[in-house]
Design a protein around this motif. Sequence first.
Motif, mmCIF file in Angstrom:
data_model
loop_
_atom_site.group_PDB
_atom_site.id
_atom_site.type_symbol
_atom_site.label_atom_id
_atom_site.label_comp_id
_atom_site.label_asym_id
_atom_site.label_seq_id
_atom_site.Cartn_x
_atom_site.Cartn_y
_atom_site.Cartn_z
ATOM 1 N N GLU A 10 -47.500 -51.504 8.643
ATOM 2 C CA GLU A 10 -48.212 -49.886 7.973
ATOM 3 C C GLU A 10 -49.065 -50.119 7.117
ATOM 4 O O GLU A 10 -49.110 -50.799 6.445
ATOM 5 N N ASP A 11 -50.147 -49.065 7.736
ATOM 6 C CA ASP A 11 -51.890 -49.596 6.946
ATOM 7 C C ASP A 11 -51.776 -49.093 6.017
ATOM 8 O O ASP A 11 -51.981 -48.729 4.572
ATOM 9 N N ASP A 12 -50.253 -48.029 5.513
ATOM 10 C CA ASP A 12 -50.670 -47.415 3.620
ATOM 11 C C ASP A 12 -50.201 -48.713 2.881
ATOM 12 O O ASP A 12 -48.695 -48.824 3.400
ATOM 13 N N GLU A 13 -50.256 -48.972 1.959
ATOM 14 C CA GLU A 13 -50.152 -50.065 1.006
ATOM 15 C C GLU A 13 -48.882 -49.714 0.396
ATOM 16 O O GLU A 13 -48.131 -51.037 0.006
ATOM 17 N N GLY A 14 -48.795 -48.361 -0.576
ATOM 18 C CA GLY A 14 -47.335 -48.207 -0.743
ATOM 19 C C GLY A 14 -46.155 -48.560 -0.239
ATOM 20 O O GLY A 14 -45.031 -48.707 -0.258
ATOM 21 N N VAL A 15 -46.724 -47.650 1.012
ATOM 22 C CA VAL A 15 -45.440 -47.537 2.018
ATOM 23 C C VAL A 15 -44.889 -49.060 2.814
ATOM 24 O O VAL A 15 -43.532 -49.405 3.121
ATOM 25 N N ARG A 16 -46.264 -49.659 3.198
ATOM 26 C CA ARG A 16 -45.973 -51.151 3.539
ATOM 27 C C ARG A 16 -44.909 -52.195 2.536
ATOM 28 O O ARG A 16 -43.853 -52.687 2.511
ATOM 29 N N ARG A 17 -45.702 -51.776 0.804
ATOM 30 C CA ARG A 17 -45.033 -52.858 0.122
ATOM 31 C C ARG A 17 -43.030 -52.302 -0.345
ATOM 32 O O ARG A 17 -42.396 -53.033 -0.472
ATOM 33 N N SER A 18 -43.315 -50.806 0.108
ATOM 34 C CA SER A 18 -41.796 -50.869 -0.380
ATOM 35 C C SER A 18 -40.587 -50.568 1.163
ATOM 36 O O SER A 18 -40.078 -51.355 0.603
ATOM 37 N N LEU A 19 -40.846 -50.108 2.176
ATOM 38 C CA LEU A 19 -40.135 -51.349 3.586
ATOM 39 C C LEU A 19 -40.151 -52.481 3.420
ATOM 40 O O LEU A 19 -39.465 -52.925 3.931
ATOM 41 N N GLN A 20 -41.227 -53.516 2.525
ATOM 42 C CA GLN A 20 -40.881 -54.464 2.908
ATOM 43 C C GLN A 20 -39.627 -54.614 1.380
ATOM 44 O O GLN A 20 -39.596 -56.290 2.347
ATOM 45 N N LEU A 21 -40.154 -54.509 1.125
ATOM 46 C CA LEU A 21 -39.273 -54.438 -0.326
ATOM 47 C C LEU A 21 -37.500 -54.279 0.682
ATOM 48 O O LEU A 21 -36.817 -54.946 -0.414
ATOM 49 N N LEU A 22 -37.392 -53.231 0.458
ATOM 50 C CA LEU A 22 -36.159 -52.417 0.991
ATOM 51 C C LEU A 22 -35.149 -53.495 2.301
ATOM 52 O O LEU A 22 -34.465 -54.017 1.905
ATOM 53 N N LEU A 23 -36.577 -54.625 2.821
ATOM 54 C CA LEU A 23 -35.870 -55.196 4.354
ATOM 55 C C LEU A 23 -36.300 -56.225 3.469
ATOM 56 O O LEU A 23 -34.490 -56.876 4.277
ATOM 57 N N GLU A 24 -36.422 -56.839 2.952
ATOM 58 C CA GLU A 24 -36.162 -57.877 2.236
ATOM 59 C C GLU A 24 -34.543 -58.574 1.010
ATOM 60 O O GLU A 24 -34.156 -58.849 1.714
ATOM 61 N N TRP A 25 -34.961 -57.026 0.853
ATOM 62 C CA TRP A 25 -33.452 -56.774 -0.072
ATOM 63 C C TRP A 25 -32.128 -56.956 0.792
ATOM 64 O O TRP A 25 -31.476 -57.194 0.195
ATOM 65 N N SER A 26 -31.863 -56.256 1.728
ATOM 66 C CA SER A 26 -31.343 -56.610 3.112
ATOM 67 C C SER A 26 -30.877 -57.675 4.322
ATOM 68 O O SER A 26 -29.993 -57.612 4.423
ATOM 69 N N GLY A 27 -32.410 -58.788 3.237
ATOM 70 C CA GLY A 27 -31.519 -59.758 4.152
ATOM 71 C C GLY A 27 -32.222 -60.287 5.285
ATOM 72 O O GLY A 27 -32.397 -61.225 5.735
ATOM 73 N N ILE A 54 -36.148 -44.219 16.936
ATOM 74 C CA ILE A 54 -37.970 -43.349 16.378
ATOM 75 C C ILE A 54 -37.585 -42.329 15.062
ATOM 76 O O ILE A 54 -36.298 -41.902 15.110
ATOM 77 N N LEU A 55 -38.147 -42.924 13.814
ATOM 78 C CA LEU A 55 -37.948 -42.715 12.908
ATOM 79 C C LEU A 55 -38.673 -41.493 12.296
ATOM 80 O O LEU A 55 -39.893 -42.000 12.239
ATOM 81 N N GLU A 56 -38.751 -40.808 11.302
ATOM 82 C CA GLU A 56 -38.836 -39.202 10.943
ATOM 83 C C GLU A 56 -39.743 -40.000 9.959
ATOM 84 O O GLU A 56 -38.644 -40.336 8.395
ATOM 85 N N LYS A 57 -40.535 -39.909 8.864
ATOM 86 C CA LYS A 57 -41.103 -40.008 7.676
ATOM 87 C C LYS A 57 -41.015 -38.433 6.546
ATOM 88 O O LYS A 57 -41.054 -38.315 7.797
ATOM 89 N N PRO A 58 -40.132 -38.969 5.350
ATOM 90 C CA PRO A 58 -40.201 -40.513 4.577
ATOM 91 C C PRO A 58 -38.871 -41.118 5.000
ATOM 92 O O PRO A 58 -37.359 -40.003 5.447
ATOM 93 N N LEU A 59 -38.791 -42.180 5.128
ATOM 94 C CA LEU A 59 -37.562 -42.263 5.723
ATOM 95 C C LEU A 59 -36.236 -43.166 4.889
ATOM 96 O O LEU A 59 -36.646 -43.496 3.496
ATOM 97 N N ALA A 60 -34.837 -42.445 5.120
ATOM 98 C CA ALA A 60 -33.863 -42.933 4.396
ATOM 99 C C ALA A 60 -33.724 -44.529 4.938
ATOM 100 O O ALA A 60 -33.390 -44.785 6.089
ATOM 101 N N LYS A 61 -33.180 -44.866 3.991
ATOM 102 C CA LYS A 61 -32.706 -46.820 3.781
ATOM 103 C C LYS A 61 -31.944 -47.202 4.853
ATOM 104 O O LYS A 61 -32.416 -47.733 5.651
ATOM 105 N N HIS A 62 -30.570 -45.789 4.637
ATOM 106 C CA HIS A 62 -30.279 -45.896 6.062
ATOM 107 C C HIS A 62 -30.535 -46.505 7.302
ATOM 108 O O HIS A 62 -29.371 -47.122 8.557
#
Length: 125
Positions: free
Chosen positions: A16-33, A109-117
């Motif tokens: 993900e080239d958007d730094e804020g989105v990339r960091r948010s997704l990374q944290l979400l994924l890491e928090w999910s294990g 294929i998921l549309e932004k903004p993404l829902a966590k679930h």
Amino acid sequence: MPPEIAPLGLRVLLVEDDEGVRRSLQLLLEWSGFEVRAHALAASVMALKREMLAGVHLLVSDYFLEDGDGIALLQSLRAAGWQGRAVLITAEPTPMLIDRARAAGFHAILEKPLAKHELIKALTE
């Protein structure tokens, strides 16, 4: 302590080239294990050694990247022998884009903004 959503050791390649989105997704994924390797550019992913790619189970890629697109990235990964599950994220999921992404091998294929679930479900089911 993160919830036990992802099986232990499941590795995600996040592009993900958007730094804020990339960091948010990374944290979400890491928090999910998940174990996450995050990149801003397709070129940095393609520069990874084959052994490093072999340990990656999942790809989450934005469609529009600064140096290309997520569909071309998956096609290059497949040509290099990578066989994991792939999820494309985009702000503009047109029918033509969805057809191209599915033909390239994207599982979802998921549309932004993404829902966590939605993202977690696309990666684990």
